[in-house]
Structures are given as structure tokens and as C-alpha cells.
Design a protein around this motif. Structure first.
Motif, PDB file in Angstrom:
ATOM      1  N   GLY A 155       0.784  -1.234   0.000  1.00 11.38           N
ATOM      2  CA  GLY A 155       0.000   0.000   0.000  1.00 11.38           C
ATOM      3  C   GLY A 155       0.814   1.281   0.000  1.00 11.38           C
ATOM      4  N   PRO A 156       1.763   1.441   0.928  1.00 14.08           N
ATOM      5  CA  PRO A 156       2.548   2.684   0.928  1.00 14.08           C
ATOM      6  C   PRO A 156       3.296   2.905  -0.394  1.00 14.08           C
ATOM      7  N   ARG A 157       3.875   1.837  -0.937  1.00 11.99           N
ATOM      8  CA  ARG A 157       4.588   1.963  -2.219  1.00 11.99           C
ATOM      9  C   ARG A 157       3.619   2.309  -3.346  1.00 11.99           C
ATOM     10  N   ALA A 158       2.421   1.719  -3.323  1.00 13.18           N
ATOM     11  CA  ALA A 158       1.415   2.025  -4.346  1.00 13.18           C
ATOM     12  C   ALA A 158       0.991   3.485  -4.267  1.00 13.18           C
ATOM     13  N   ILE A 159       0.772   3.980  -3.066  1.00 10.70           N
ATOM     14  CA  ILE A 159       0.383   5.386  -2.910  1.00 10.70           C
ATOM     15  C   ILE A 159       1.486   6.287  -3.448  1.00 10.70           C
ATOM     16  N   ASP A 160       2.736   5.976  -3.156  1.00 12.16           N
ATOM     17  CA  ASP A 160       3.851   6.758  -3.697  1.00 12.16           C
ATOM     18  C   ASP A 160       3.861   6.706  -5.224  1.00 12.16           C
ATOM     19  N   PHE A 161       3.602   5.507  -5.791  1.00  6.64           N
ATOM     20  CA  PHE A 161       3.561   5.372  -7.248  1.00  6.64           C
ATOM     21  C   PHE A 161       2.453   6.243  -7.832  1.00  6.64           C
ATOM     22  N   TYR A 162       1.233   6.184  -7.281  1.00  4.83           N
ATOM     23  CA  TYR A 162       0.114   6.965  -7.815  1.00  4.83           C
ATOM     24  C   TYR A 162       0.350   8.463  -7.621  1.00  4.83           C
ATOM     25  N   GLU A 183      -3.164  12.252  -1.322  1.00  5.12           N
ATOM     26  CA  GLU A 183      -3.750  11.386  -0.305  1.00  5.12           C
ATOM     27  C   GLU A 183      -4.717  12.188   0.549  1.00  5.12           C
ATOM     28  N   ILE A 184      -5.959  11.738   0.626  1.00  5.87           N
ATOM     29  CA  ILE A 184      -7.000  12.426   1.387  1.00  5.87           C
ATOM     30  C   ILE A 184      -7.118  11.845   2.790  1.00  5.87           C
ATOM     31  N   GLU A 185      -7.062  10.513   2.879  1.00  2.00           N
ATOM     32  CA  GLU A 185      -7.185   9.855   4.179  1.00  2.00           C
ATOM     33  C   GLU A 185      -6.490   8.509   4.126  1.00  2.00           C
ATOM     34  N   ARG A 186      -6.089   8.022   5.307  1.00  2.00           N
ATOM     35  CA  ARG A 186      -5.438   6.710   5.407  1.00  2.00           C
ATOM     36  C   ARG A 186      -5.777   6.118   6.770  1.00  2.00           C
ATOM     37  N   TYR A 187      -6.174   4.831   6.745  1.00  2.00           N
ATOM     38  CA  TYR A 187      -6.461   4.098   7.971  1.00  2.00           C
ATOM     39  C   TYR A 187      -5.687   2.789   7.923  1.00  2.00           C
ATOM     40  N   THR A 188      -5.068   2.431   9.043  1.00  2.00           N
ATOM     41  CA  THR A 188      -4.232   1.233   9.091  1.00  2.00           C
ATOM     42  C   THR A 188      -4.663   0.320  10.230  1.00  2.00           C
ATOM     43  N   ASP A 189      -4.288  -0.950  10.106  1.00  2.00           N
ATOM     44  CA  ASP A 189      -4.516  -1.889  11.205  1.00  2.00           C
ATOM     45  C   ASP A 189      -3.365  -1.744  12.194  1.00  2.00           C
ATOM     46  N   PRO A 190      -3.395  -2.458  13.315  1.00  2.00           N
ATOM     47  CA  PRO A 190      -2.323  -2.324  14.313  1.00  2.00           C
ATOM     48  C   PRO A 190      -0.926  -2.663  13.788  1.00  2.00           C
ATOM     49  N   ASP A 191      -0.854  -3.455  12.712  1.00  2.00           N
ATOM     50  CA  ASP A 191       0.455  -3.792  12.132  1.00  2.00           C
ATOM     51  C   ASP A 191       0.918  -2.769  11.097  1.00  2.00           C
ATOM     52  N   GLY A 192       0.125  -1.741  10.861  1.00  2.00           N
ATOM     53  CA  GLY A 192       0.493  -0.711   9.893  1.00  2.00           C
ATOM     54  C   GLY A 192       0.023  -0.983   8.478  1.00  2.00           C
ATOM     55  N   LYS A 193      -0.663  -2.103   8.244  1.00  2.00           N
ATOM     56  CA  LYS A 193      -1.202  -2.405   6.902  1.00  2.00           C
ATOM     57  C   LYS A 193      -2.347  -1.439   6.606  1.00  2.00           C
ATOM     58  N   ILE A 194      -2.400  -0.965   5.370  1.00  2.00           N
ATOM     59  CA  ILE A 194      -3.452  -0.030   4.972  1.00  2.00           C
ATOM     60  C   ILE A 194      -4.750  -0.797   4.763  1.00  2.00           C
ATOM     61  N   ASP A 205      -4.115  -2.607   1.325  1.00  2.00           N
ATOM     62  CA  ASP A 205      -3.199  -3.738   1.264  1.00  2.00           C
ATOM     63  C   ASP A 205      -3.988  -5.032   1.135  1.00  2.00           C
ATOM     64  N   ALA A 206      -3.423  -5.960   0.379  1.00  2.00           N
ATOM     65  CA  ALA A 206      -4.034  -7.278   0.219  1.00  2.00           C
ATOM     66  C   ALA A 206      -4.066  -8.002   1.566  1.00  2.00           C
ATOM     67  N   ASP A 207      -5.064  -8.865   1.713  1.00  2.00           N
ATOM     68  CA  ASP A 207      -5.151  -9.717   2.895  1.00  2.00           C
ATOM     69  C   ASP A 207      -5.860 -11.009   2.508  1.00  2.00           C
ATOM     70  N   GLU A 208      -6.242 -11.827   3.481  1.00  2.00           N
ATOM     71  CA  GLU A 208      -6.873 -13.114   3.191  1.00  2.00           C
ATOM     72  C   GLU A 208      -8.192 -12.954   2.440  1.00  2.00           C
ATOM     73  N   SER A 209      -8.907 -11.879   2.693  1.00  2.00           N
ATOM     74  CA  SER A 209     -10.209 -11.648   2.055  1.00  2.00           C
ATOM     75  C   SER A 209     -10.104 -10.967   0.699  1.00  2.00           C
ATOM     76  N   ASP A 210      -9.097 -10.132   0.544  1.00  2.00           N
ATOM     77  CA  ASP A 210      -8.950  -9.328  -0.665  1.00  2.00           C
ATOM     78  C   ASP A 210      -7.577  -9.538  -1.286  1.00  2.00           C
ATOM     79  N   PRO A 211      -7.464 -10.414  -2.286  1.00  2.00           N
ATOM     80  CA  PRO A 211      -6.163 -10.648  -2.922  1.00  2.00           C
ATOM     81  C   PRO A 211      -5.808  -9.546  -3.918  1.00  2.00           C
ATOM     82  N   ALA A 212      -4.532  -9.312  -4.087  1.00  2.00           N
ATOM     83  CA  ALA A 212      -4.034  -8.355  -5.076  1.00  2.00           C
ATOM     84  C   ALA A 212      -3.968  -9.039  -6.445  1.00  2.00           C
TER      85      ALA A 212
END
Length: 153
Positions: free
Chosen positions: A25-32, A40-51, A67-74
Motif C-alpha cells: 500500500g505505501p509503495r502504491a500510494i507513492d507510485f500513484y 492522499e486524502i485519508e489513510r487508515y491502518t490496522d495495528p500492524d500498519g497495513k493499509i 493492502d491485500a489480505d486473506e479476504s482481498d487478494p491483489a
């Protein structure tokens, strides 16, 4: 009734945006930000810092990134994406160059197209496809259809 705003008593659409799942996620935001001038308007992360949700403004449009996770693959974990983001810009060559500098790859090179656009298709480093287009010729729908028919005959 809440949410009912038109005379047909049907819910109205209030917003539509793409939500891009990415492997970094952070690298993608930098790319865009670099390729499209995204803000960037807003950003919310989990406790591990994943977007879990970041909203970006690209000109008059917005997209979300997570960021990709078990429910949402990239897309890169699925062998690609069948969705193509269409981006109308003032300079297709410059946007394509910025994307390439950031690690994108060419699917179809930027070129003058029969439908009055200069454009092509690129894949960003996260597996999302972008059709970059710039109007170079004002055509009627009938002219575009004739040129399309001629192309296939």
C-alpha cells in the motif's frame, strides 16, 4: 425514509470509486502520487500498519487503495486483473513516461487511435491496468463507429 432522495422512491447513487487492492500500500500510494499527481486524502491502518483504506484524489476523481489480505487478494496473486482503469489526461505521453519511471510496464504503447484519442495501456507495478487517453480529434459517435467498422473490415 432515509436514503430515498428521488421522486421514484429508489435509493440514489451518491458516489462511485475504484478500490485497488495492492501488495504494498505505501509503495502504491507513492507510485500513484508520482505517476498521476495523486493527493492522499485519508489513510487508515490496522495495528500492524497495513493499509485497510486510503483515499486518493486524482484530479476530479478518487480511488481507494488497500493492502491485500486473506479476504482481498491483489491482482499479482491472481495472475492479473480483468478490470481496466480508464484515465483521460491532457498529455498521455507524459503520464505514460511518469508511470514507466515508477515501474509500470507497457501493455499497448501510446499511439494515435482511430477513435480520436492518443493513448495506450500500461500495467502498474501492482497488477492494475490503466488505459491512458488524450483527446486529439473531436469526432461524432457516427464517425467513431464508421472508423471502427472500417478497422474490422
Amino acid at each position: 425514509m432515509k436514503g430515498m432522495t428521488n421522486t421514484n422512491d429508489k435509493p440514489s447513487l451518491t458516489r462511485l470509486y475504484a478500490r485497488l487492492v495492492v501488495s504494498d500500500g505505501p509503495r502504491a500510494i507513492d507510485f500513484y502520487r508520482t505517476a498521476f499527481g495523486a493527493e492522499e486524502i485519508e489513510r487508515y491502518t490496522d495495528p500492524d500498519g497495513k493499509i485497510v483504506h486510503a483515499m486518493l484524489r486524482l484530479g476530479g476523481a478518487v480511488i481507494a487503495v488497500k493492502d491485500a489480505d486473506e479476504s482481498d487478494p491483489a491482482p499479482d496473486s491472481l495472475g492479473g486483473s480483468p478490470v481496466i482503469m480508464a484515465l483521460d489526461v491532457s498529455d498521455a505521453d507524459a503520464v505514460a513516461e511518469a508511470m514507466l519511471r515508477g515501474g509500470a510496464s507497457v501493455v499497448y504503447p501510446i499511439a494515435d487511435q482511430h477513435y480520436g484519442q492518443r493513448g495506450g495501456r500500461l500495467a502498474d507495478p501492482f497488477g492494475h491496468l490503466w488505459m491512458i487517453s488524450q483527446t486529439i480529434e473531436e469526432l461524432t459517435p457516427e464517425e467513431i463507429q464508421k472508423r471502427t467498422t472500417d478497422l474490422f473490415t
